[in-house]
Design a protein around this motif. Structure first.
Motif, PDB file in Angstrom:
ATOM      1  N   ALA A   1     -29.382  11.735 -18.997  1.00 36.06           N
ATOM      2  CA  ALA A   1     -28.835  10.550 -18.983  1.00 36.06           C
ATOM      3  C   ALA A   1     -29.036   9.591 -17.572  1.00 36.06           C
ATOM      4  CB  ALA A   1     -27.373  10.360 -19.371  1.00 36.06           C
ATOM      5  N   ASP A   2     -29.012   8.527 -17.699  1.00 34.29           N
ATOM      6  CA  ASP A   2     -28.919   7.666 -16.641  1.00 34.29           C
ATOM      7  C   ASP A   2     -27.623   7.432 -15.572  1.00 34.29           C
ATOM      8  OD1 ASP A   2     -31.514   7.018 -16.645  1.00 34.29           O
ATOM      9  OD2 ASP A   2     -31.196   4.813 -17.180  1.00 34.29           O
ATOM     10  N   LEU A   3     -27.692   7.540 -14.439  1.00 35.00           N
ATOM     11  CA  LEU A   3     -26.396   7.466 -13.634  1.00 35.00           C
ATOM     12  C   LEU A   3     -26.301   5.912 -13.127  1.00 35.00           C
ATOM     13  CD1 LEU A   3     -23.843   8.984 -12.452  1.00 35.00           C
ATOM     14  CD2 LEU A   3     -25.371   9.303 -10.422  1.00 35.00           C
ATOM     15  N   GLU A   4     -25.123   5.286 -13.276  1.00 37.68           N
ATOM     16  CA  GLU A   4     -25.340   3.883 -13.155  1.00 37.68           C
ATOM     17  C   GLU A   4     -23.847   3.812 -11.719  1.00 37.68           C
ATOM     18  OE1 GLU A   4     -24.131   1.104 -16.042  1.00 37.68           O
ATOM     19  OE2 GLU A   4     -26.256   1.560 -17.055  1.00 37.68           O
ATOM     20  N   GLU A   5     -24.085   2.695 -10.886  1.00 43.33           N
ATOM     21  CA  GLU A   5     -23.064   2.516 -10.104  1.00 43.33           C
ATOM     22  C   GLU A   5     -21.645   2.573 -10.582  1.00 43.33           C
ATOM     23  OE1 GLU A   5     -23.432   2.516  -6.800  1.00 43.33           O
ATOM     24  OE2 GLU A   5     -25.493   1.897  -6.537  1.00 43.33           O
ATOM     25  N   GLY A   6     -20.720   3.277 -10.168  1.00 44.32           N
ATOM     26  CA  GLY A   6     -19.345   2.990 -10.640  1.00 44.32           C
ATOM     27  C   GLY A   6     -19.009   4.101 -11.794  1.00 44.32           C
ATOM     28  N   ASP A   7     -20.246   4.842 -12.217  1.00 42.43           N
ATOM     29  CA  ASP A   7     -19.863   5.934 -13.029  1.00 42.43           C
ATOM     30  C   ASP A   7     -18.910   7.053 -12.712  1.00 42.43           C
ATOM     31  OD1 ASP A   7     -21.557   4.742 -15.154  1.00 42.43           O
ATOM     32  OD2 ASP A   7     -23.097   6.147 -14.898  1.00 42.43           O
ATOM     33  N   THR A   8     -18.310   7.661 -13.485  1.00 45.16           N
ATOM     34  CA  THR A   8     -17.395   8.676 -13.260  1.00 45.16           C
ATOM     35  C   THR A   8     -17.582   9.895 -14.094  1.00 45.16           C
ATOM     36  OG1 THR A   8     -15.629   7.418 -12.323  1.00 45.16           O
ATOM     37  CG2 THR A   8     -14.918   9.409 -12.980  1.00 45.16           C
ATOM     38  N   ILE A   9     -17.594  11.168 -13.656  1.00 42.98           N
ATOM     39  CA  ILE A   9     -17.686  12.261 -14.609  1.00 42.98           C
ATOM     40  C   ILE A   9     -16.538  12.975 -14.415  1.00 42.98           C
ATOM     41  CG2 ILE A   9     -19.297  14.219 -15.340  1.00 42.98           C
ATOM     42  CD1 ILE A   9     -20.826  11.377 -15.201  1.00 42.98           C
ATOM     43  N   VAL A  10     -15.994  13.542 -15.756  1.00 47.95           N
ATOM     44  CA  VAL A  10     -14.779  14.118 -15.627  1.00 47.95           C
ATOM     45  C   VAL A  10     -15.026  15.419 -16.144  1.00 47.95           C
ATOM     46  CG1 VAL A  10     -12.262  14.320 -16.547  1.00 47.95           C
ATOM     47  CG2 VAL A  10     -13.284  12.187 -15.715  1.00 47.95           C
ATOM     48  N   TYR A  11     -14.777  16.551 -15.668  1.00 45.35           N
ATOM     49  CA  TYR A  11     -14.905  17.831 -16.116  1.00 45.35           C
ATOM     50  C   TYR A  11     -13.531  18.715 -16.419  1.00 45.35           C
ATOM     51  CZ  TYR A  11     -19.801  17.585 -14.358  1.00 45.35           C
ATOM     52  OH  TYR A  11     -21.258  17.213 -14.206  1.00 45.35           O
ATOM     53  N   LEU A  12     -13.477  19.684 -17.255  1.00 48.26           N
ATOM     54  CA  LEU A  12     -12.204  20.330 -17.614  1.00 48.26           C
ATOM     55  C   LEU A  12     -12.461  21.698 -18.135  1.00 48.26           C
ATOM     56  CD1 LEU A  12     -11.082  17.251 -19.945  1.00 48.26           C
ATOM     57  CD2 LEU A  12     -10.197  17.515 -17.579  1.00 48.26           C
ATOM     58  N   SER A  13     -11.487  22.364 -17.866  1.00 50.07           N
ATOM     59  CA  SER A  13     -11.373  23.566 -18.648  1.00 50.07           C
ATOM     60  C   SER A  13     -10.579  23.514 -19.867  1.00 50.07           C
ATOM     61  CB  SER A  13     -10.827  24.754 -17.822  1.00 50.07           C
ATOM     62  OG  SER A  13      -9.424  24.627 -17.400  1.00 50.07           O
ATOM     63  N   ASP A  14     -10.613  24.435 -21.033  1.00 50.93           N
ATOM     64  CA  ASP A  14      -9.923  24.641 -22.232  1.00 50.93           C
ATOM     65  C   ASP A  14      -8.371  24.344 -21.963  1.00 50.93           C
ATOM     66  OD1 ASP A  14      -9.969  26.930 -21.681  1.00 50.93           O
ATOM     67  OD2 ASP A  14     -10.999  27.665 -23.442  1.00 50.93           O
ATOM     68  N   GLY A  15      -8.002  25.056 -20.947  1.00 51.11           N
ATOM     69  CA  GLY A  15      -6.767  24.940 -20.785  1.00 51.11           C
ATOM     70  C   GLY A  15      -5.821  23.682 -20.631  1.00 51.11           C
ATOM     71  N   ILE A  16      -6.720  22.591 -20.430  1.00 49.80           N
ATOM     72  CA  ILE A  16      -5.998  21.251 -20.642  1.00 49.80           C
ATOM     73  C   ILE A  16      -5.904  20.755 -21.968  1.00 49.80           C
ATOM     74  CG2 ILE A  16      -6.587  18.617 -19.829  1.00 49.80           C
ATOM     75  CD1 ILE A  16      -5.906  20.520 -17.423  1.00 49.80           C
ATOM     76  N   VAL A  17      -6.996  20.920 -22.676  1.00 53.05           N
ATOM     77  CA  VAL A  17      -6.868  20.310 -24.094  1.00 53.05           C
ATOM     78  C   VAL A  17      -5.985  21.273 -24.972  1.00 53.05           C
ATOM     79  CG1 VAL A  17      -8.956  18.805 -23.892  1.00 53.05           C
ATOM     80  CG2 VAL A  17      -9.111  21.213 -24.789  1.00 53.05           C
ATOM     81  N   GLU A  18      -5.951  22.466 -24.592  1.00 51.31           N
ATOM     82  CA  GLU A  18      -5.107  23.489 -25.477  1.00 51.31           C
ATOM     83  C   GLU A  18      -3.700  23.537 -24.801  1.00 51.31           C
ATOM     84  OE1 GLU A  18      -7.513  27.042 -25.419  1.00 51.31           O
ATOM     85  OE2 GLU A  18      -9.301  26.259 -26.619  1.00 51.31           O
ATOM     86  N   ALA A  19      -3.338  22.862 -23.885  1.00 50.31           N
ATOM     87  CA  ALA A  19      -2.017  23.035 -23.615  1.00 50.31           C
ATOM     88  C   ALA A  19      -0.829  22.554 -24.642  1.00 50.31           C
ATOM     89  CB  ALA A  19      -1.520  21.987 -22.310  1.00 50.31           C
ATOM     90  N   GLN A  20       0.061  23.409 -24.876  1.00 48.93           N
ATOM     91  CA  GLN A  20       1.060  23.289 -26.011  1.00 48.93           C
ATOM     92  C   GLN A  20       2.279  22.677 -25.577  1.00 48.93           C
ATOM     93  OE1 GLN A  20       1.298  26.607 -28.420  1.00 48.93           O
ATOM     94  NE2 GLN A  20      -1.086  27.111 -28.685  1.00 48.93           N
ATOM     95  N   SER A  21       2.656  21.840 -26.445  1.00 45.30           N
ATOM     96  CA  SER A  21       3.955  21.330 -26.371  1.00 45.30           C
ATOM     97  C   SER A  21       5.090  22.386 -26.622  1.00 45.30           C
ATOM     98  CB  SER A  21       4.161  20.197 -27.156  1.00 45.30           C
ATOM     99  OG  SER A  21       4.273  20.424 -28.512  1.00 45.30           O
TER     100      SER A  21
END
Length: 291
Positions: free
Chosen positions: A198-218
């Motif tokens: 993909a192209d990278l533009e000025e102002g782009d942000t890339i966010v990386y996560l592990s599954d412990g973030i999205v799987e965190a339970q209430s």
């Protein structure tokens, strides 16, 4: 003392108590020794993670690593390849504890060596898969994402082995996942990896996560989820890496309440500003040659 009188019985009881105390003291000393060794191992693991972010112009960086046990299975790394090329990696070893930490350290050493040798993505993932497959039990595996940023050309090359898709945040657009389905390392003797460009533009942000973030339970057992995450990313007004990292961690903590984490939680954020005076308009993601 004679064993059948009262003093004899007291003496025998005292002997048994002394033996029990000696055994207890031995067990306590062994437990303290193991705890000390685990604390040392945890410190070593944290020292394996990068202490500094990218050393390239126009790139800002933030990361967070939070193991659920003393020793975690999450991993992230940053590689300053040359004055215009940057690579990052993020991974997650299945399971918890000392064994996952050992696999993480092994992969850290291997990927550092392979990157320094100039291995391409195909060779990198093939050799890492062989290493994980040969060195772990069959039920163990590791997800890994590896991205190379070319600041001269303004491009991203992303290769994945079963890890959560990173998110591309671009001004005026909804958060976009860089989707690339693939198998984790170690599940088969041979796996096929794919690379997306993909192209990278000025102002782009890339966010990386592990599954412990999205799987965190209430407290009620509901996961944090991708919808919640994407809505949070879409509403982020302060786009600095620190602000995005803190917003994610704060939202997960609020969602989880008093429930302890079930898995390691890792966040890595990169933002690209003024690394190039002009870039072409954003194209669609195009899949590179599958291997």
């Amino acid at each position: 003392m004679k064993p059948h009188n009262q003093l004899g019985e007291m003496a025998q009881s005292f002997d048994r108590m002394t033996e029990s105390i000696a055994t207890l003291l031995t067990n306590v000393a062994e437990k303290e020794r193991l705890q000390s060794e685990i604390a040392i191992a945890a410190s070593i693991q944290r020292n394996l993670l990068p202490k500094e972010g990218p050393q390239l112009r126009g790139v800002s960086f933030s990361a967070h690593f939070e193991p659920t046990a003393s020793i975690g299975g999450d991993y992230y790394d940053v590689f300053n390849l040359d004055k215009s090329h940057l690579a990052v990696a993020i991974g997650d070893v299945s399971g918890h504890g000392l064994s996952t930490g050992l696999v993480m350290a092994m992969v850290k050493a291997a990927i550092t060596t392979l990157v320094e040798e100039g291995a391409d993505e195909v060779s990198l993932f093939q050799r890492l898969n062989e290493l994980v497959y040969r060195s772990t039990e069959r039920r163990a595996f590791m997800t890994l994402a590896f991205t190379i940023f070319d600041l001269d050309r303004g491009t991203i090359r992303h290769t994945n082995a079963g890890h959560l898709y990173p998110y591309l945040l671009r001004n005026g657009e909804r958060p976009r996942a860089i989707e690339l389905p693939s198998l984790p390392l170690g599940v088969r003797a041979e796996i096929q990896t794919r690379t997306v460009e993909a192209d990278l533009e000025e102002g782009d942000t890339i966010v990386y996560l592990s599954d412990g973030i999205v799987e965190a339970q209430s407290e009620q057992g509901d996961p944090f989820g991708f919808d919640h995450l994407e809505e949070l990313l879409a509403q982020s007004t302060d786009t600095s890496p620190n602000a995005i990292r803190d917003a994610i961690l704060s939202a997960v903590a609020q969602h989880s309440g008093s429930r302890p984490a079930d898995d390691d939680r890792t966040v890595m954020v990169l933002r690209f500003d003024q690394f190039r005076s002009a870039l072409s308009a954003a194209p669609e993601l195009t899949e590179a040659t599958a291997v």
